[in-house]
Structure formats: C-alpha cells, structure tokens
Design an enzyme around this catalytic site. Structure first.
Site, mmCIF file in Angstrom:
data_model
loop_
_atom_site.group_PDB
_atom_site.id
_atom_site.type_symbol
_atom_site.label_atom_id
_atom_site.label_comp_id
_atom_site.label_asym_id
_atom_site.label_seq_id
_atom_site.Cartn_x
_atom_site.Cartn_y
_atom_site.Cartn_z
ATOM 1 N N HIS A 1 0.865 -1.202 0.000
ATOM 2 C CA HIS A 1 0.000 0.000 0.000
ATOM 3 C C HIS A 1 0.890 1.236 0.000
ATOM 4 O O HIS A 1 1.474 1.594 1.021
ATOM 5 C CB HIS A 1 -0.892 0.001 1.246
ATOM 6 N N HIS B 1 1.407 5.434 -1.810
ATOM 7 C CA HIS B 1 0.995 6.538 -2.687
ATOM 8 C C HIS B 1 2.254 7.103 -3.338
ATOM 9 O O HIS B 1 3.090 7.686 -2.647
ATOM 10 C CB HIS B 1 0.273 7.628 -1.879
ATOM 11 N N LYS C 1 -9.532 -0.546 -5.567
ATOM 12 C CA LYS C 1 -9.589 0.119 -4.259
ATOM 13 C C LYS C 1 -10.946 0.765 -4.048
ATOM 14 O O LYS C 1 -11.435 1.524 -4.889
ATOM 15 C CB LYS C 1 -8.492 1.196 -4.208
ATOM 16 N N HIS D 1 -10.580 1.068 2.024
ATOM 17 C CA HIS D 1 -10.340 2.111 3.032
ATOM 18 C C HIS D 1 -11.501 1.977 4.013
ATOM 19 O O HIS D 1 -12.629 2.352 3.706
ATOM 20 C CB HIS D 1 -10.292 3.512 2.408
ATOM 21 N N HIS E 1 -4.562 -0.505 6.051
ATOM 22 C CA HIS E 1 -4.051 0.331 7.154
ATOM 23 C C HIS E 1 -4.930 0.291 8.407
ATOM 24 O O HIS E 1 -5.463 1.310 8.832
ATOM 25 C CB HIS E 1 -3.821 1.774 6.704
ATOM 26 N N ASP F 1 1.366 2.731 3.485
ATOM 27 C CA ASP F 1 0.482 3.885 3.270
ATOM 28 C C ASP F 1 1.285 5.179 3.293
ATOM 29 O O ASP F 1 0.786 6.217 3.752
ATOM 30 C CB ASP F 1 -0.651 3.941 4.303
HETATM 31 O O1 DOR Z 1 -3.629 9.732 5.468
HETATM 32 C C1 DOR Z 1 -3.971 9.353 4.354
HETATM 33 N N1 DOR Z 1 -3.439 9.879 3.241
HETATM 34 N N2 DOR Z 1 -4.914 8.415 4.257
HETATM 35 C C2 DOR Z 1 -5.441 8.086 3.079
HETATM 36 O O2 DOR Z 1 -6.304 7.251 3.064
HETATM 37 C C3 DOR Z 1 -5.012 8.756 1.835
HETATM 38 C C4 DOR Z 1 -3.683 9.295 1.964
HETATM 39 C C5 DOR Z 1 -3.337 10.268 0.858
HETATM 40 O O3 DOR Z 1 -3.515 9.924 -0.303
HETATM 41 O O4 DOR Z 1 -2.833 11.362 1.158
HETATM 42 ZN ZN ZN Z 2 -3.475 5.047 1.453
#
Ligand code: DOR
Ligand code: ZN
Length: 348
Positions: A16, A18, A102, A139, A177, A250
């Site tokens: 997971h 980004h 997702k 989520h 998460h 995450d």
């Molecule tokens: O804290 C987070 N940031 N939780 C999420 O689910 C998305 C993520 C983000 O993309 O910034």
């Molecule tokens: Zn995330």
C-alpha cells in the site's frame, strides 16, 4: 529470540503506497524502489485512475522515473466509483493492467470525492471481482459525520465490512491500514479471504503523539492514530506470525506547505525509511524472526503472486534520516522520524 545485529530477508513488498505523479513521483518513487521489489500503487491521483488504459499510462510514468534497471514492479490498482465499468475492470485484471481495485468510501480521505457513495451501487462489479479472483482493497472508515472520527473504523466493520463479506464470501478483501484492536480481532477471526495491511506509523504512534508539545501535522493521517491500547494490539498482531497481516506503509507524501496549513492534508510520509522502522518495531518486540513473513511472504501468498527472488540485509547500525526531501518547485516533504537516528539500516 537471541539479539542479532544483522539479518537478511527475501526482498519485501509494500502492499500500500501513494507514489503520486509529476515532481512528487520523481522524488518519492526511488525511495520505495530502494527497499521494495513491488508495491501496490494507490490510484487516488488528482484525476483518479479509473480505467485500465489510465493505469497502464500511470505505470509507464512510474517506470520512466525508475528505469527498468531498478527491478521494481508497480502493481496498479483501479479506483472504484459508482460508475466503474466491469467490462473494463475485469479484463484489465485478467490482462495484468490491474492487480486489485480500491474502494474509497466517497469523502473518506484525500481525493476520495469520486469514490463509492453506496456499496449497493457496485454490487455487480463486486460480484464480477469475486468470480475473477480480483482482490478488493478497502479504506475502512465510515464517512458519516455523526460518527466520532476515532470510531469510524470500528463502525465501518459493523455497518459495511461484515455485511460485505457475507454477501461476497469468495471475494478477497484487504482491510487497509488497520488502526484498531477491533480490526485486529475482526481480521483474525474472519475468513481466509480477509487480510489486512498495517503501517509502520500506526505501529509507532498513538493519538497523543499527534499533540505532543503542540500540534504535529506530519503525524496526521487517515485513519487517524488511535489510543495506545490499539497500537499495542497492532504490534501483537504483526508479530504473532498470523499470515493475514502484512506490510503496507500507506506512505502518503504531501508538500510541507499542504501539511502545515489551516486545513492540513492527511498523510504520513514514511517511504524514506519504512523498512528500517518496521525492523525496529519487530526488534523492540523481540520478534525479528517473524519479520520476513510479515514483510516478504504473507502479502504474495494472499495475492497469489510469487515471492521475490532477491534478498536485502538490515544492519543494526545507526544512520540518519534527512530532515526534508526536496520535491521540486521549492517544496519539500517531511519524512516520518525526520532528522532522527534509525536503529536499523538497510545496507544492500
Ligand atoms: O492519510 C492518508 N493519506 N490516508 C489516506 O487514506 C489517503 C492518503 C493520501 O492519499 O494522502
Ligand atoms: Zn493510502
């Protein structure tokens, strides 16, 4: 287990992350690729990744940054909406453009306004995913503003996740998460089709840490960190050897200007040192013998993917974490544990 100063494990994966796009992608993707062979790349870009062709184009942008020589493989995900077309999604999975899809409940987090407003609207899509063996990544928070933010994960289990598992008993679901003992219990006692990722920050911080000596915007993420008893339950779960729990950072970078703002963005940026920090957690719990399963074996087993071939070595030598990572345009992002010493260092 006897204390050790060095250990080697099968090259791990991040289930997971980004990676963002543009300048941010250039700055953060190499940090993930340094540690992990593969990563599940979240699709919540400003324009979310909702089609197989968009996923392929995004994958190419990631590989243009990293290069084939990096040996890194991004595993792409589809952002589900009320209008997801199963005739794009399922062939996209079967042909390898997508590894999973997702579910962002609309309004739950960053760039989720286009998410699913009601599970009933994607029943047909979920049925097709169940048949095809395509994992659903969730989520897990309700968006009902009347529910206290610290209760949103637990309420999600009861209102959404439990009924979803009953309705689709063959659907593989990753509860992403997780932050509560409720989630640990639910996953532990749930069916084999259910697993969970656990971030390193939720293993290390509790909700009081967000307010230690003042407001700490870089520790704010969603789901928000909970009270310490929950953090301890997470630590117990990941070090228990239960194969339903695996590594997912995450890591969610936002420019410092977007975090230190009147309405700061949610996200902890842990990609700079995630593996080293997880190792510290397992070492502190005297459970380094359970680390390889959590980091390198349980995820592939759940996804039905091969285990990686390479190995990485972690050494118990202190190294420093940068105070900031440049992301272009004069902006920086602040790593989790910025400027602090790491107990464990990834040496190759
Ligand atoms: O804290 C987070 N940031 N939780 C999420 O689910 C998305 C993520 C983000 O993309 O910034
Ligand atoms: Zn995330």
């Amino acid at each position: 287990m006897a204390k050790t100063n060095e250990f080697t494990l099968i090259r791990p994966d991040d289930w997971h992350v980004h990676l963002r796009d543009g300048d941010m992608l250039k700055a953060v993707a190499p940090l993930t690729a340094r540690q992990f062979a593969r990563a599940i790349v979240m699709p919540n870009l400003e324009t979310p990744i909702t089609t197989a062709s968009a996923a392929e184009a995004y994958k190419e942008r990631i590989m243009a940054v990293l290069g084939e020589k990096s040996g890194f493989t991004p595993l792409m995900t589809c952002y589900l909406t009320d209008d997801t077309d199963p005739d794009d999604l399922i062939p996209g999975f079967e042909l390898g453009a997508f590894t999973a899809a997702k579910l962002y409940p609309a309004g739950a987090t960053t760039h989720s306004t286009g998410g699913v407003t009601d599970i009933a609207r994607i029943e047909g899509v979920l049925g097709r995913m169940e048949k095809a063996g395509m994992p659903l990544l969730v989520h897990g928070e309700v968006t009902d503003p009347d529910i206290d933010i610290f209760d949103r994960e637990a309420v999600f289990i009861e209102r959404t996740l439990a009924p979803l598992l009953e309705r689709f008993p063959g659907l593989k679901v990753v509860f992403e998460h997780i932050t509560t003992s409720d989630a640990v219990d639910f996953v532990s006692s749930g069916p084999q089709t259910l697993a969970a990722t656990v971030t390193v920050h939720h293993l290390m911080i509790n909700r009081s840490d967000m307010f230690k000596g003042g407001l700490r915007p870089h520790l704010y993420c969603l789901p928000v960190a909970k009270r310490d008893s929950h953090r301890l339950a997470l630590r117990k779960a990941v070090t228990s050897g239960n194969a339903k729990f695996f590594l997912g950072t995450d890591s969610a970078p936002h420019a410092v200007s977007a975090k230190e703002a009147d309405c700061g963005c949610a996200g902890v940026f842990s990609a700079a040192s995630a593996l080293e920090l997880y190792a510290q957690v397992f070492d502190d719990e005297d459970a380094l013998d359970k680390f390889e399963a959590f980091a390198s074996l349980n995820g592939p087993a759940f996804y039905g993917l091969p285990v990686n071939e390479g190995r990485v070595t972690l050494k118990k030598t202190e190294s420093g974490l940068p105070a900031a990572v440049e992301v272009g345009g004069g902006e920086t992002v602040k790593p989790f544990h910025a400027g602090e010493a790491l107990a464990w260092t990834l040496v190759d």
